[in-house]
Design an enzyme around this catalytic site. Structure first.
Site, PDB file in Angstrom:
ATOM      1  N   HIS A  75      -3.796  -8.929   3.212  1.00 36.83           N
ATOM      2  CA  HIS A  75      -5.249  -8.979   3.318  1.00 36.83           C
ATOM      3  C   HIS A  75      -5.677  -9.763   4.551  1.00 36.83           C
ATOM      4  CE1 HIS A  75      -6.007  -8.254  -1.258  1.00 36.83           C
ATOM      5  NE2 HIS A  75      -5.922  -7.135  -0.574  1.00 36.83           N
ATOM      6  N   ARG A 114       0.868  -1.174   0.000  1.00 38.05           N
ATOM      7  CA  ARG A 114       0.000   0.000   0.000  1.00 38.05           C
ATOM      8  C   ARG A 114       0.906   1.226   0.000  1.00 38.05           C
ATOM      9  NH1 ARG A 114      -2.184  -3.579   3.904  1.00 38.05           N
ATOM     10  NH2 ARG A 114      -4.285  -4.320   3.398  1.00 38.05           N
ATOM     11  N   HIS A 164      -3.481   2.880  -6.115  1.00 38.16           N
ATOM     12  CA  HIS A 164      -3.955   1.556  -5.690  1.00 38.16           C
ATOM     13  C   HIS A 164      -3.878   0.545  -6.834  1.00 38.16           C
ATOM     14  CE1 HIS A 164      -5.842  -0.981  -2.690  1.00 38.16           C
ATOM     15  NE2 HIS A 164      -6.669  -1.429  -3.616  1.00 38.16           N
ATOM     16  N   ARG A 168      -1.214  -2.164  -6.637  1.00 37.59           N
ATOM     17  CA  ARG A 168      -1.522  -3.396  -5.871  1.00 37.59           C
ATOM     18  C   ARG A 168      -2.286  -4.392  -6.752  1.00 37.59           C
ATOM     19  NH1 ARG A 168      -1.447  -4.234  -0.415  1.00 37.59           N
ATOM     20  NH2 ARG A 168      -3.624  -4.846  -0.097  1.00 37.59           N
ATOM     21  N   LYS A 228      -2.401  -0.512   7.889  1.00 38.83           N
ATOM     22  CA  LYS A 228      -3.787  -0.216   8.275  1.00 38.83           C
ATOM     23  C   LYS A 228      -4.456  -1.409   8.953  1.00 38.83           C
ATOM     24  CE  LYS A 228      -6.888  -0.114   4.949  1.00 38.83           C
ATOM     25  NZ  LYS A 228      -7.609   0.220   3.690  1.00 38.83           N
ATOM     26  N   TYR A 275      -8.997 -10.465  -7.380  1.00 46.85           N
ATOM     27  CA  TYR A 275      -7.967 -10.398  -8.408  1.00 46.85           C
ATOM     28  C   TYR A 275      -7.955 -11.680  -9.243  1.00 46.85           C
ATOM     29  CZ  TYR A 275      -6.414  -6.727  -5.238  1.00 46.85           C
ATOM     30  OH  TYR A 275      -6.363  -5.619  -4.432  1.00 46.85           O
TER      31      TYR A 275
END
Length: 283
Positions: free
Chosen positions: A253, A140, A227, A230, A165, A262
Site C-alpha cells: 500500500h 494482488r 480481491h 488480500r 500497479k 482492515y
C-alpha cells in the site's frame, strides 16, 4: 453463425481501453452457454432465463445485457442475424441476486481456509494452491500471475515482486514454511512463469478469475472475489497483532490509511464478539 463467431468479428474492429476490453472478455465468459449456439436459434426467452438464473448483481446483469445488445446490433447490421435485438427487451430481476461488496463477508473464513487446505491438489483445475498462496501472502492477483520462476529466492524463502500497479508494490514477500512446498511444486523446469494452466500456459487474469468463481461454487464456499484474498491476509495479520505499518508494506500500500480499513473491520469484529457475550448479572 455462432455467437462466438459473431463476437470475434465484432471484436476485430474494436480499439478500446484495456479496462473496456477486460469487460468484454468477462461478459463473453459469462455467456459461455451461448458460444456454440447459432445466433438465429437464440430466443428472447432463452436469454431471459439466463438473466433470471444468474447469480450476479443488477449492475453486472445490466452490463451483460448491454454487451449482448451490442453483439446483436452488430449481427443485424451485417445481416448475420435476422431476428430482433432481444437483449434490449430483457427485464432485470427486481430482487438483487448477486452479492454486493457492502452486503457480504469479504474475509475468507477459517472454516473456508480449512476446506481449501483439505482440497489441495484435488480440484479439477489444480488452483487451490494458488488461492492459498494469495490468502497467505496478500499478493494482488496481477502481481501473483506475473511472478516468474527466477523471482523466487528459495535460500531466503522470499518472493520478489517485480511488476506491480504501484511503486510501493515493488517489494519482497517472505514465504511461510507451510507455503514453501506449494511454491516449489510450481517451479517446473523450462517454465518462465511460476503459475501456469494445466496445459502449461501462462495463466491470464480472466481465465483464473473464472476458474476461481467455479472453485468457490464447487467447494460450496461463500461468494468471494479474488480481491477478498488480500482482505483475508490483512485481517489475519492484524488480528494476530502485526504492526499496521508492516502490514502496509507487505500489501504494497502507498498510504497506511488504506491498510487501516482492515484494522477497522477487525475492531468491528471484536466489538461484535464482546456484545455477543450474555451477562447474567443480578442487581
Amino acid at each position: 453463425m455462432t455467437f462466438e463467431e459473431v463476437y470475434k468479428l465484432w471484436l476485430e474492429n474494436k480499439d478500446v481501453k484495456k479496462s473496456t476490453m477486460k469487460n468484454y472478455i468477462t461478459n463473453f465468459n459469462r455467456s459461455s452457454i451461448l458460444h456454440k449456439m447459432q445466433m438465429n436459434t437464440i430466443s428472447g426467452l432463452f436469454l431471459q432465463n439466463i438473466i433470471n438464473k444468474a447469480n450476479l448483481t443488477k449492475g453486472s446483469l445490466r452490463n451483460l445485457k448491454s454487451f449482448w445488445a451490442n453483439i446483436w446490433d452488430f449481427a443485424m447490421l451485417n445481416d448475420l442475424c435476422s431476428k430482433k435485438n432481444y437483449p434490449k427487451l430483457l427485464k432485470l430481476p427486481s430482487i438483487e441476486r448477486g452479492n454486493k461488496t457492502s452486503l457480504r463477508e469479504r474475509i475468507i473464513s477459517n472454516k473456508e481456509l480449512e476446506i481449501l487446505w483439505n482440497n489441495l491438489y484435488k480440484d479439477k483445475r489444480k488452483i487451490v494452491d494458488i488461492v492459498l498462496i494469495l490468502c497467505y501472502t496478500g499478493l494482488r492477483i496481477g502481481e501473483l500471475l506475473n511472478i516468474k520462476v527466477k523471482d523466487i529466492d528459495l535460500k531466503e524463502k522470499a518472493i520478489k515482486i517485480i511488476n506491480s500497479k504501484t511503486v510501493n508494490g515493488i517489494r519482497t514477500i517472505p514465504i511461510h514454511d507451510k507455503l514453501l512446498p506449494l511454491i516449489t511444486n510450481r517451479m517446473y523446469k523450462g517454465n518462465e512463469y511460476l503459475f501456469t494452466t494445466l496445459d502449461n500456459k501462462h495463466y491470464k487474469y480472466d481465465s483464473f478469475d473464472n476458474h476461481f468463481r467455479i472453485l468457490c461454487k464447487d467447494l460450496k464456499l461463500k461468494y468471494h472475489t479474488l480481491h477478498d484474498t488480500r482482505h483475508t491476509f490483512a485481517t489475519l495479520q492484524i488480528a494476530n497483532g502485526t504492526d499496521i505499518y508492516i502490514v502496509k508494506d507487505l500489501l504494497g500500500h502507498t498510504n497506511v490509511k488504506t491498510t487501516q480499513i482492515y484494522a477497522k473491520v477487525t475492531n468491528e469484529k471484536k466489538n461484535e464478539a464482546v456484545k455477543a457475550i450474555k451477562l447474567n448479572i443480578k442487581k
